[in-house]
Scaffold this active site. Sequence first.
Site, PDB file in Angstrom:
ATOM      1  N   ASP A  21       1.178  -0.879   0.135  1.00 22.00           N
ATOM      2  CA  ASP A  21       0.031  -0.159  -0.043  1.00 22.00           C
ATOM      3  C   ASP A  21       1.156   1.434   0.010  1.00 22.00           C
ATOM      4  OD1 ASP A  21      -2.131   1.822   0.097  1.00 22.00           O
ATOM      5  OD2 ASP A  21      -2.148   1.015   2.664  1.00 22.00           O
ATOM      6  N   ASP A  29      -1.473  -1.436  -3.682  1.00 16.27           N
ATOM      7  CA  ASP A  29      -2.382  -0.267  -5.015  1.00 16.27           C
ATOM      8  C   ASP A  29      -0.963  -0.668  -6.653  1.00 16.27           C
ATOM      9  OD1 ASP A  29      -0.012   1.206  -4.203  1.00 16.27           O
ATOM     10  OD2 ASP A  29      -1.325   1.995  -2.613  1.00 16.27           O
ATOM     11  N   ASP A  98      -5.475 -10.263 -15.177  1.00 14.05           N
ATOM     12  CA  ASP A  98      -6.458 -11.170 -15.042  1.00 14.05           C
ATOM     13  C   ASP A  98      -7.576 -10.531 -16.424  1.00 14.05           C
ATOM     14  OD1 ASP A  98      -8.353 -13.307 -14.118  1.00 14.05           O
ATOM     15  OD2 ASP A  98      -6.645 -13.464 -12.104  1.00 14.05           O
ATOM     16  N   ASP A 200      -9.828 -16.456 -16.997  1.00 17.56           N
ATOM     17  CA  ASP A 200     -10.982 -16.741 -16.076  1.00 17.56           C
ATOM     18  C   ASP A 200     -12.024 -17.060 -15.911  1.00 17.56           C
ATOM     19  OD1 ASP A 200     -11.717 -15.945 -12.939  1.00 17.56           O
ATOM     20  OD2 ASP A 200     -13.327 -15.068 -13.873  1.00 17.56           O
ATOM     21  N   GLU A 257      -7.934 -20.147 -16.451  1.00 17.67           N
ATOM     22  CA  GLU A 257      -7.955 -20.888 -15.507  1.00 17.67           C
ATOM     23  C   GLU A 257      -9.088 -22.211 -15.932  1.00 17.67           C
ATOM     24  OE1 GLU A 257      -9.931 -19.754 -11.092  1.00 17.67           O
ATOM     25  OE2 GLU A 257     -10.938 -19.515 -12.550  1.00 17.67           O
ATOM     26  N   HIS A 335      -5.186 -17.372  -4.987  1.00 21.43           N
ATOM     27  CA  HIS A 335      -5.624 -16.340  -4.272  1.00 21.43           C
ATOM     28  C   HIS A 335      -7.656 -16.807  -3.415  1.00 21.43           C
ATOM     29  CE1 HIS A 335      -7.497 -16.345  -7.524  1.00 21.43           C
ATOM     30  NE2 HIS A 335      -8.582 -15.927  -7.572  1.00 21.43           N
ATOM     31  N   ASP A 336      -7.457 -18.601  -4.031  1.00 24.31           N
ATOM     32  CA  ASP A 336      -9.166 -18.622  -3.881  1.00 24.31           C
ATOM     33  C   ASP A 336      -8.823 -20.125  -2.797  1.00 24.31           C
ATOM     34  OD1 ASP A 336     -10.443 -17.233  -5.655  1.00 24.31           O
ATOM     35  OD2 ASP A 336      -9.745 -18.728  -7.040  1.00 24.31           O
TER      36      ASP A 336
HETATM   37  C1  GLC Z   1     -12.123 -17.487 -10.702  1.00 23.42           C
HETATM   38  C2  GLC Z   1     -11.397 -16.833  -9.763  1.00 23.42           C
HETATM   39  C3  GLC Z   1     -12.174 -16.861  -7.712  1.00 23.42           C
HETATM   40  C4  GLC Z   1     -13.405 -15.854  -9.036  1.00 23.42           C
HETATM   41  C5  GLC Z   1     -13.866 -16.564  -9.995  1.00 23.42           C
HETATM   42  C6  GLC Z   1     -15.152 -15.518 -10.204  1.00 23.42           C
HETATM   43  O1  GLC Z   1     -12.610 -18.121 -10.726  1.00 23.42           O
HETATM   44  O2  GLC Z   1     -10.292 -17.045  -9.023  1.00 23.42           O
HETATM   45  O3  GLC Z   1     -11.745 -15.590  -7.135  1.00 23.42           O
HETATM   46  O4  GLC Z   1     -14.784 -15.714  -7.711  1.00 23.42           O
HETATM   47  O5  GLC Z   1     -13.517 -16.941 -11.086  1.00 23.42           O
HETATM   48  O6  GLC Z   1     -14.619 -14.540 -11.064  1.00 23.42           O
END
Ligand code: GLC
Length: 566
Positions: A21, A29, A98, A200, A257, A335-336
Site C-alpha cells: 500500500d 496498489d 486477468d 478467468d 483457469e 488467491h482462492d
Molecule cells: C475465478 C477466480 C475467483 C472468482 C471466480 C469468478 O475462479 O479465481 O476468485 O471468484 O473466478 O470470477
Amino acid sequence: MEEKWWQQAIVYQIYPGSFQDTGENGIGDLRGIINRLKYIQSLGVTVIWLNPIFESPHIDNGYDVSNYYAIDPIFGTMKDVDELLNEAHKLGIKVIFDLVLNHTSDQHPWFQEALKGRDNPYRDFYIWSDPKPGGQLPNNWASFFGGSVWEREPLGDQFYFHLFAKEMPDLNWNNESVQQEIVKIAEYWLDKGVDGFRLDAFIHLDKAEGFPDVEAKDGEIVLAEEYYSNLENVTDYIADVARILRKKKPDIFILGEAASADVEMARRYSDPKNEACDTVVSFRFFPMDESHKDTRLPVNMQREKLDIAAFKEIMSEFQVGLEDIGGPTLYWNNHDMARMVSRFGDVEKDRDNSVKMLATLMYLQKGIPILLNGEEIGMKDLERSSIYDFKLPNEQFFREKALELGYSEEFVLHQLNAKSINASRGVMQWDTSEYAGFSIVPPWSGVNIEPSYTVEMQEKSDTSILNYYRQLLKYKKTPLFTKGQFKLLETNHQLYCYERTLGDLTALICCNFDSKEETMIDARLAKLPYNVLIENENNRIEGDTIALAPHGAIVIVFEKEPTNKN
Ligand code: GLC
C-alpha cells in the site's frame, strides 16, 4: 513442438490489494507493485500475473468488472499501469492481466441496458430464461456461490443466469457481439503493452441448451457441472478469440483457469493444434482425504489432508499426459485457496523445511511454476483470533451450525482460518514494523505479525526460505528442469521422488511429506559421480541411502557413467 518463451516462464501471482500500500488507505496498489519490481526481479520470476484491477463494485474482489477499460481508483490510475508495464519490461519481466470473460458486474452498462427489457439490443449479451409454470425457477442448477444460478430481473418476469454471485451475470457466448467485445477489450490491453492474459473461469462459457434439470431430490438446488463446465463449444470460443489476438501479438501468453479440467480436458484446451490456451491451471492436483469430515456440516469448510497416493498418481498423469505440449502449470496455492504451508506442510513444528520441500517437489517438475506472492517467504494463512471476525454468509453458516452441534469455538476457528476465501489473501509481510511494512495504517485484511517470515529478515540469512526459492528458481530455468523427461519413482508412501533426464544428466528429486525421517535407497549413489544441487536442512547420504529429514528435500544430479572405450 515449436519453442515458445513462456515454456521457460516463472509466474508470480500478485493479489494487488494485499501486496504493498502506498496510498495510506490499507489497500495495496499499483504504485506499490512498481516500487517492489526490483524485489520481484530478484526472485528470478519472469512474468507477473495481476488479479483484476479494473473498475468494479468489488462484490467478488474485482472479478465483477463494471468497466474493462478503466482502472479501479482504489488501485491507481492508467498512468500507473503504463508505468508498471514500462518499468517491468525494462527489468525483463512480462505482465499478464486477468481477463474476466464469463461474466460482468451487474453494474456494467451492458447489463444495465439489458435490464431495460427484451427489446434492448444488449438483452442478448446475457442469458435469460422464462420461469417454469407457476413462476418457478427455470431449473435446479446451483451457483458456485450458493443458491440458484437464476435471479429474477427486477422489472420483468424473466430470470438471468449467474454462475457466481447474483451481482455477476453470465455473458452469452452464443452471441457473436459478446465475443467481439471481449476481443476489443483484450486488444486494448495488448496495445497498452500487456503480454497476455489469465482467462478467468473460461471453462464455463458454454451452457447446455434448454437448461435441463440435473438429477436431484425434489426441490433441491445442486451443482450441475455437467451442464455448465467444460462443454463442447468452450475450446472453439477461446480459439476464436485467441486466433485474433495472436495475429495482433504472435507471442502473447494465454493462461487459462480450468478448475475442473482433467488431463484430457487440459490437453484439449492447451494443445497447440486447437489454438486455444497456451497452458491451463487445473484444480485437480490436490485430491484430499475427506474421510474424517462431519457430513452434518458443509464439507468444503472443513480442513482436510492431502491424499498422497492419489496426488502422486494425478501429478504424474498430468506430467506424462502433457509432456509433449510443454507440461502443465505447477502451483500449490492461489488467491482462492489456503496457503501452501498451512494446507500441506507443518506450519507449527517444521515450517521452513516444509516450505522448501513443497517448492522443490512442485517446481522442478515439467511445466510452468506459478507462485503466489508471499509463498517465497513461507507466509501462512491469515489468522484471525475470533470466530466472529468471519463475516461471509458461508462462514457464518458454518459457525452457527458447528456451535449448534456442540463443537468448540477453538475447533470452529481452526476450520475457518483455513477455509475462509480470504485465507491466502493476507497482506505481504515485508518487514518487522507495525503492519509488516505493507502499510502505515491497518490493512484491509488484517495482518500476521511474525518477524522471521518477513522479506527484511530473510534477506539477511543465506539459509532462509527466500534465498532457497531464489536458488531453486535459478535451477528451474536450466534445460534439465525445463525440458528433461519426467519419471515418478516407486517409493514409500510418504515420499515423492521423481527423475528428470536430459542427455547425459539425470536429476533425482526426493521429497518427504512425513514428519519423521524416511529413507530411500538408490544404487547409483554408490556407483556414479553425483552432486547435490540443492537441499533443505538435515538430510544425509550414506552409501546408497538417502536419509531424508522430516519434510526433507534433496536434488541430486548424476552424470552418466563414462563408457569404457578399451
Ligand atoms: C475465478 C477466480 C475467483 C472468482 C471466480 C469468478 O475462479 O479465481 O476468485 O471468484 O473466478 O470470477
